[in-house]
Structures are given as C-alpha cells and as structure tokens.
Design a protein around this motif. Structure first.
Motif, PDB file in Angstrom:
ATOM      1  N   SER A 115      30.506 -18.011 -67.193  1.00  0.00           N
ATOM      2  CA  SER A 115      31.843 -18.462 -67.583  1.00  0.00           C
ATOM      3  C   SER A 115      31.787 -19.247 -68.883  1.00  0.00           C
ATOM      4  N   ALA A 116      30.782 -20.147 -69.028  1.00  0.00           N
ATOM      5  CA  ALA A 116      30.648 -20.931 -70.256  1.00  0.00           C
ATOM      6  C   ALA A 116      30.391 -20.026 -71.456  1.00  0.00           C
ATOM      7  N   LYS A 117      29.541 -19.021 -71.279  1.00  0.00           N
ATOM      8  CA  LYS A 117      29.262 -18.111 -72.390  1.00  0.00           C
ATOM      9  C   LYS A 117      30.513 -17.329 -72.785  1.00  0.00           C
ATOM     10  N   GLU A 118      31.308 -16.892 -71.809  1.00  0.00           N
ATOM     11  CA  GLU A 118      32.536 -16.173 -72.121  1.00  0.00           C
ATOM     12  C   GLU A 118      33.509 -17.068 -72.877  1.00  0.00           C
ATOM     13  N   GLU A 152      32.303 -17.294 -76.459  1.00  0.00           N
ATOM     14  CA  GLU A 152      32.544 -16.052 -77.192  1.00  0.00           C
ATOM     15  C   GLU A 152      34.015 -15.873 -77.517  1.00  0.00           C
ATOM     16  N   ARG A 153      34.903 -16.239 -76.587  1.00  0.00           N
ATOM     17  CA  ARG A 153      36.338 -16.104 -76.860  1.00  0.00           C
ATOM     18  C   ARG A 153      36.805 -17.066 -77.943  1.00  0.00           C
ATOM     19  N   SER A 154      36.229 -18.279 -77.964  1.00  0.00           N
ATOM     20  CA  SER A 154      36.658 -19.270 -78.951  1.00  0.00           C
ATOM     21  C   SER A 154      36.182 -18.915 -80.350  1.00  0.00           C
ATOM     22  N   GLY A 155      35.082 -18.185 -80.442  1.00  0.00           N
ATOM     23  CA  GLY A 155      34.559 -17.810 -81.743  1.00  0.00           C
ATOM     24  C   GLY A 155      33.853 -18.932 -82.472  1.00  0.00           C
ATOM     25  N   GLN A 156      33.552 -20.022 -81.781  1.00  0.00           N
ATOM     26  CA  GLN A 156      32.871 -21.149 -82.424  1.00  0.00           C
ATOM     27  C   GLN A 156      31.387 -20.864 -82.564  1.00  0.00           C
ATOM     28  N   ARG A 157      30.794 -21.509 -83.548  1.00  0.00           N
ATOM     29  CA  ARG A 157      29.374 -21.302 -83.826  1.00  0.00           C
ATOM     30  C   ARG A 157      28.525 -22.070 -82.816  1.00  0.00           C
ATOM     31  N   VAL A 158      27.617 -21.369 -82.176  1.00  0.00           N
ATOM     32  CA  VAL A 158      26.663 -21.991 -81.260  1.00  0.00           C
ATOM     33  C   VAL A 158      25.332 -22.068 -81.998  1.00  0.00           C
ATOM     34  N   LEU A 159      24.902 -23.302 -82.263  1.00  0.00           N
ATOM     35  CA  LEU A 159      23.664 -23.491 -83.013  1.00  0.00           C
ATOM     36  C   LEU A 159      22.454 -22.997 -82.232  1.00  0.00           C
ATOM     37  N   GLY A 160      22.441 -23.237 -80.934  1.00  0.00           N
ATOM     38  CA  GLY A 160      21.312 -22.808 -80.133  1.00  0.00           C
ATOM     39  C   GLY A 160      21.336 -23.429 -78.760  1.00  0.00           C
ATOM     40  N   LEU A 161      20.248 -23.239 -78.039  1.00  0.00           N
ATOM     41  CA  LEU A 161      20.150 -23.628 -76.641  1.00  0.00           C
ATOM     42  C   LEU A 161      18.973 -24.583 -76.476  1.00  0.00           C
ATOM     43  N   TYR A 192      21.300 -17.075 -76.544  1.00  0.00           N
ATOM     44  CA  TYR A 192      21.317 -17.849 -77.789  1.00  0.00           C
ATOM     45  C   TYR A 192      19.890 -18.194 -78.207  1.00  0.00           C
ATOM     46  N   THR A 193      19.781 -18.667 -79.452  1.00  0.00           N
ATOM     47  CA  THR A 193      18.478 -19.078 -79.979  1.00  0.00           C
ATOM     48  C   THR A 193      17.963 -20.285 -79.206  1.00  0.00           C
ATOM     49  N   LEU A 194      16.725 -20.193 -78.735  1.00  0.00           N
ATOM     50  CA  LEU A 194      16.125 -21.305 -77.997  1.00  0.00           C
ATOM     51  C   LEU A 194      15.562 -22.310 -79.009  1.00  0.00           C
ATOM     52  N   LEU A 195      16.178 -23.514 -79.045  1.00  0.00           N
ATOM     53  CA  LEU A 195      15.775 -24.539 -80.007  1.00  0.00           C
ATOM     54  C   LEU A 195      14.772 -25.518 -79.424  1.00  0.00           C
ATOM     55  N   GLY A 196      14.771 -25.680 -78.115  1.00  0.00           N
ATOM     56  CA  GLY A 196      13.850 -26.637 -77.533  1.00  0.00           C
ATOM     57  C   GLY A 196      13.756 -26.516 -76.039  1.00  0.00           C
ATOM     58  N   ILE A 197      12.559 -26.845 -75.504  1.00  0.00           N
ATOM     59  CA  ILE A 197      12.325 -26.880 -74.064  1.00  0.00           C
ATOM     60  C   ILE A 197      11.863 -28.296 -73.733  1.00  0.00           C
ATOM     61  N   ILE A 198      12.667 -28.983 -72.932  1.00  0.00           N
ATOM     62  CA  ILE A 198      12.418 -30.398 -72.666  1.00  0.00           C
ATOM     63  C   ILE A 198      11.948 -30.548 -71.235  1.00  0.00           C
ATOM     64  N   PRO A 199      10.739 -31.083 -71.002  1.00  0.00           N
ATOM     65  CA  PRO A 199      10.259 -31.268 -69.627  1.00  0.00           C
ATOM     66  C   PRO A 199      10.974 -32.434 -68.951  1.00  0.00           C
ATOM     67  N   MET A 200      10.876 -32.435 -67.627  1.00  0.00           N
ATOM     68  CA  MET A 200      11.489 -33.513 -66.854  1.00  0.00           C
ATOM     69  C   MET A 200      10.651 -34.793 -67.037  1.00  0.00           C
ATOM     70  N   PHE A 201      11.306 -35.882 -67.451  1.00  0.00           N
ATOM     71  CA  PHE A 201      10.570 -37.121 -67.698  1.00  0.00           C
ATOM     72  C   PHE A 201      11.105 -38.284 -66.888  1.00  0.00           C
TER      73      PHE A 201
END
Length: 729
Positions: free
Chosen positions: A676-679, A682-691, A468-477
């Motif tokens: 498993s989560a990705k499958e 994909e089966r549900s057909g819902q829109r994934v905005l990003g990761l 999926y599209t990478l929307l953000g990388i969050i460091p450990m805080f």
C-alpha cells in the motif's frame, strides 16, 4: 544461471523459515517418530510363503503339425509382455474365489472371505530376464499362506487348460459357420470366370496374344506383296487404255459384241456397203439412185446393228459408233489383254480389302487383350483366394477338432510353497514411515506457518517488495546483547552515534549519508523527508542518528519533528516539547524560541503542541517558507514525518523536499502495508531517494556484517569532533 540463483534463494529462504520455527519443526518431527516407535510394540509377526510357475511353449502341436498357435502366449500390443496378462488373470476374482471355496477361507464372522482380502496380501511378479513368475502371500497363519499359494497355482493351471479348450471350441464353431459361406464364394468366383471366358471367347489369352502378333506380321507381309502387284497392274491398265483408246466398260461391251456371229455378219456387210458407197460416190452424185439405195441399205444395217446391240447388252447400253467394227487380230489381242488385266486388278483389290479387314480385326482384338487379361487375372485371383480360404478352413477345422480333445497347458509348477517357520515384522518400515511422515509434517507445518505470516522477515524480501535503491542496512542496537556483538557495551539506547562515534553503528550511518550524497552528482540533496510505512519501524531513530552523523561530519543540520501526532524527537534528545513546530506555524511562538540545539552544528525543532489538524499546518505557505529558509541557512534539513499509510503528511512535505528516505523494519512491517505504501508513493509521483532497512536481527546481521566484530574495537575510544567547513551536496 538465473534459474540456479533463484533455486539457491528459495532454498536459503526455506532454511531461514525453518530456523525461525525450529521448535515447531522439532516438536512435530519428534511426535511422528514417537508415534511410530510406540506403534511397533503392537506389531504381530507375518509369515510369507512363495511358489514359482514356469511359462513355456507347448511343443506338442508344433511337433505333430496340428493345432499350432493354440495356447501360445502372445501380447496384443508391442510394448506389453504376455506374462503381464497372465499375472492379471492370477489376480482376478474368478481364480481367487475358487481358492477361497476350495480352502473354505472364512472371516471372523464365519462368512467366506472376499477376493480383495486375498489380493491385498498377494504379490505376483516376473523374475527378471526369465519366463518364471513368482507368487508370494503374507498371512499371520503360516500354513494358510502355503495352502493359498499352492491352491492358487493349481487353480491357475486348470483354468489355463480350460481356456485353451474353450478357444478350440470357439474356433471350431466359427469355422463351421464360415465353411458354407466360403464354399458359396468359391462357386460364385468360378462361375464369374467361366461366364467371362464364354462372353469374350477366351481360351488362352497368352497363346492368343502370341498368335495375334504372328498373324499381324503375316498379314502385313501379304498386304505389302499385294499392294506391290496391284501397283504394277494399275500401271499396265493405264498403258493399255492409252493404246486401245477405250475404258473398261467399253472393252467389255466390245468383247461381248465380238462374240456374236450375227453382229459380225452385220458389221461385215455394213463395211462392204460403206466401201461400195465410197466407190460409187466417186462416180455418181448423192441424188443418184445407186447412192440413195446404198444409203438406205447402210441405214438399214445400222438399225439392225443397234437392235442386235440392245438384244446383246440391254436397251440402256450405248456403244460408241467407232468401236463397232469387224474384229481384227492385233486389236482383238489388245482387248483381251486389257480385260484380263482389269480382271486381275479387281481380284487384287478384293484380296487387299479382305486382308485389310482381317488386320483390323486382329488389331482390335489385340487392343482388347490387355483389358481382358486384367479382368481375367482379377477373376482368377478371386477364385484362387476363395479356394485357398476354403482349403485353409478345412485344414484348420481338422486341427481344432484334434486340439479340442487335447489338454494344452503352457505352465508348470517348478517350486511349491513351503510352510514358513519364521515370521517378520515391519518395525523398520514403520520407523522409516514415521521419519518420513515427521519430515513431511514438519515441512507442512513450516509452510502453513509461513503462509499465515503476514510480516516481512528479511532484507531481501524488503528490497523485492519495494524495489527502491538500498541505501543502508542498520542492525538492531537497542537490545543490549546485540549491541555488544558489534561494539561491546558502549552504545546508548537511542542515538549511539553520539556516545560512540567510532562504533560500527556510527559507521553504518556514515555509509547511509555517503550513499545519499552519491545519489546525485549534479543536483545537491538538502531537504530529506524521513518516513515509514507503519509505526514502530524506527524512522525517528534513523532521522536522529542520520542528523547527528551529518553534524559530526561538520555539516550544519536542521532536524524537524513533523510528526505532530506521535512526536519522538524530544524524547530521543531529552528536550521539552512546550514550544515547537506547531506553535511557530500558527504564530504563537517565534522561530528562535522553538529551535533547540542537540549537539554542535545540529539544531532541532520539536513538534510542539499537537494541533487539531496537523496536515493543514504542514501544507501551509508558512511551512513552505520555513523549509526554504532552512535550506538556505543549513547544509541539510531532516524532516521526521508520520507513517505513509496513516497520514498524508509525508507526501505533502515531500513536495517541497529533495526526496523521501523510506525506513522499513522487518518483522514489524507487514506485506500488505508495504504494498500500500509503495502504491501511494507511485501515485504521488514524488521522488524516493532510497530505502533504509532498520533493526535487522542478529542472524541476518551476521550474514551482512560478518567481519564487523573483528574489525571494530570493543574498547571505548572517546570521539573527537572537529569543525568542518560547510560542504554542499
């Protein structure tokens, strides 16, 4: 280019793996090197003795002109050298066992040693660019090493002589067996050639061919001359026949009759009667006795004439009446010329037929000559081959008989083995082996540990699995030491964007909301379902910080805690969970009583009391109505939902939302759960905005945020939040 990048990625991944397991790598490597160092204490010195053999061509046979080729070293294949074959002979059990027997080499039990025990310490190699072979042997006994090398060279030289004599004996026996057969073949070939010449009457085909050409030319010349003469004779015969008025048979008959005196007398008397009859008819009529008497006499003479013709020519001969006349001089001459000309024509015709027959015979013979020549040449070749083979065998038999009694050796010892005075140990080799084994064992250990590691370890691996599209990388805080790396000691444990709005973490969440905004330029994104694959990935923390960031930017935000099984938002915001979403959905509480304020422009609905069936409440019409109402009254609706693989709540709520924001945390999320989560998505057909990749390690953070520490100040600057007008996205 892609291959180079993939190699670089693989190498980088390997070094990251080594970095994670550096203690194991150092421990395994140190263990192997330590064992090799410890083993060097027990090494005993070994002594190496060496000798050299020169391989040369035996010139005696070539100088004497006999036995050439015997004992000469030749390779069977083009890509091999004859010395390689000789080296294998030196390594053979036959030679090594002779050395063992001559030196009486025994093992610790007093038994003769095996050939393999000598072979494994023996090294035979070709000295580059020469015909010299070096032999070396290592042993703990220096005298034994020298004795083995010297004895082995002597045994090999004697074996070489024996093998050459064996070759000569085998060659003599073979030639002796083949000679009678070849002699019989010579006899059969000569007999076949002789029979061919007798059958076809052949002496010398070349001479016969030349003679045939000459004879054919002469025959053609003669035929041409005779044909010309015959043409003249035929023309003369036609002329004479026209003048005489008779043909050949008639001429022959006339000539024959003209030679009879009786016939001439009858013809003369008949001519006189005819003359007298003509005269009397002038005086008398036909009934006159005189006329009748003359007619009777004429008839009598004609009968006598016919009888004479039959006696002369035969009873079947018929002569025209006009030709029976008394010969006259001129007519008789024409008759003779006509007959002579016919005789000449017949003779010429006979000669031509004879010449034609001879020419046909020569032509037929000439046509057969090439075939006969081919057959004769084939038979002559067989005779020649058989004779040459027989003569060659006789010559070779004489040579091998001489070579059988001659000692042919193509080797010479140019350097004998001396007893070594100094020995050597393999300490360096053992240490090098220990280092190499250490590297291999350490690498193998890392690979085995990596194969057994089921968790995702990096951002790149997370992107690769989900896609999926990478929307953000969050460091450990949450870790105090890591948070100070980015903004000193100024962040709160859970929602740092509130206490330090100018911190690096706050900027990360602003980048996240900006990326969400840029996803769609024509259709606004208002309702966002935030979920993860498994628990402990930080989805609730990401939801709270994202909602706070949007509120700080001036948007009206509603944050809903829809994770009724393990709610977290009331802990993060320090709220009570007595009344919340579940109570509103079942009608036990009013909407306004369940809404709490987190910060300015941010309203929060806790999860409320945990119901027996949360999915039934979230999938109800009441929940759909609430979401639509919030979408109309707020700029953003952030819904915190349970993990995907544990509950269907997130997929259910995504049907009434703009899309799903998937949170993934390396070292917490395993590969199987991620797939498993990705499958499921994909089966549900819902829109994934990003990761959104959450809580990456310090080492990986330094890779993505190398300049963050210098760019963001460590001094705390109190955030000032200014109201903004609601902007829809």
């Amino acid at each position: 280019m892609e291959d180079r990048e993939s190699i670089d990625l693989d190498i980088g991944k390997y070094f990251k793996t080594v970095q994670r397991y550096w203690l194991v790598v150092i421990g395994v490597f140190a263990l192997c090197v330590g064992l090799s160092v410890y083993g060097t204490k027990y090494l005993e010195p070994t002594y190496a003795a060496s000798g050299k053999l020169l391989f040369k061509v035996d010139r005696t046979s070539s100088l004497a002109g006999i036995g050439e080729g015997l004992g000469e070293l030749k390779a069977l294949l083009a890509d091999q050298t004859p010395l390689s074959t000789q080296i294998e002979i030196i390594y053979s059990n036959r030679l090594l066992n002779q050395v063992i027997n001559q030196l009486n080499l025994v093992d610790s039990e007093g038994k003769l040693r095996e050939a393999e025990s000598i072979r494994k310490s023996l090294e035979v190699k070709i000295i580059g660019g020469t015909d010299i072979v070096s032999l070396s042997y290592e042993s703990k006994d220096p005298k034994e090493a020298a004795d083995i090398i010297n004895t082995l060279m002597e045994v090999y030289m004697q074996t070489n002589v024996d093998m050459n004599q064996e070759d000569a004996i085998e060659a003599r026996e073979f030639i002796s067996q083949q000679l009678p057969k070849v002699q019989e073949e010579v006899f059969r070939a000569e007999q076949a050639l002789r029979s061919f010449k007798e059958k076809n009457q052949v002496l010398d085909l070349d001479a016969e061919f030349r003679t045939a050409v000459t004879e054919l030319a002469e025959l053609n010349r003669k035929i041409t001359v005779l044909e010309s003469e015959l043409s003249g004779v035929n023309a003369l015969a036609e002329s004479l026949q026209t003048q005489a008025g008779f043909d050949l048979e008639e001429a022959i008959a006339i000539n024959t009759l003209s030679q009879s005196p009786v016939l001439i007398g009858i013809l003369t008397e008949l001519e006189n009667v005819e003359s007298e009859l003509v005269n009397e008819r002038k005086r008398f009529k036909d009934q006159n006795p005189r006329i009748i008497a003359l007619n009777q006499k004429r008839d009598s003479l004609n009968a006598a004439l016919q009888e004479q013709v039959e006696q002369t020519l035969g009873s079947q001969a018929v002569v025209p009446e006009g030709l029976l006349q008394v010969p006259q001089g001129q007519k008789n001459n024409q008759l003779e010329r006509f007959i002579a000309n016919e005789i000449q024509r017949v003779e010429l015709t006979r000669q031509l037929e004879s010449l034609y027959t001879s020419r046909r015979n020569y032509e037929q013979r000439s046509q057969n000559l090439p075939q006969l020549e081919q057959e004769q040449q084939e038979l002559q070749r067989k005779v020649q081959i058989a004779q040459v083979t027989y003569e060659t065998l006789l010559k070779n038999l004489e040579e091998v008989q001489v070579a059988e009694n001659k000692s042919t050796n193509n080797t010479r010892i140019i350097e004998e083995a001396m007893v070594p005075e100094e020995g050597s140990t393999a300490k360096i080799q053992l240490l090098a082996l220990g280092i190499m084994l250490g590297l291999v064992a350490a690498t193998t250990s890392v690979l085995l540990l990596e194969m057994g590691d089921k968790y995702i370890r990096s951002v790149e691996e997370t992107k690769k699995i989900f896609g999926y599209t990478l929307l953000g990388i969050i460091p450990m805080f949450k870790n105090k030491r890591l948070s100070s790396y980015f903004q000193g000691e100024k962040a709160t444990p859970d929602i740092p964007v509130i206490e330090a709005s100018d911190s690096f973490i706050s900027e990360i969440y602003r980048m996240l909301q900006a990326n969400l905004k840029f996803l769609s330029s024509d259709k606004r994104i208002k309702t966002i379902v935030v979920t993860s694959s498994v628990p402990k990935e930080g989805k609730s923390t990401v939801s709270a910080n994202l909602a706070a960031t949007l509120a700080q930017l001036g948007y009206r935000v509603m944050l809903i805690d829809a994770d009724m099984r393990q709610p977290s938002q009331h802990h993060l915001w320090g709220l009570t969970n007595a009344v919340g979403l579940s109570d509103i959905l079942v009608g036990q509480a009013e909407l306004q009583s369940g809404i709490c304020q987190g910060i300015e422009r941010l309203d929060i609905i806790p999860s409320g009391v945990t119901p027996p069936n949360p999915l039934a409440l979230l999938d109800s019409k009441r929940m759909t109505s609430l979401i639509r109402n919030f979408s109309e009254n707020y700029d953003f609706v952030i819904i915190d939902t349970p993990p995907l693989i544990l509950a269907a709540d997130a997929l259910t709520l995504s049907q009434i939302a703009s899309g799903i924001l998937l949170v993934a945390r390396p070292r917490v999320l395993d590969r199987a759960s991620a797939k498993s989560a990705k499958e499921m998505l994909e089966r549900s057909g819902q829109r994934v905005l990003g990761l959104a990749v959450n809580a990456i390690s310090k080492n990986e953070s330094s890779q993505y945020f190398y300049h963050a520490k210098r760019y963001f100040p460590t001094k705390k600057v109190k955030a000032q939040i200014y109201p903004k007008s609601s902007t829809k996205i």
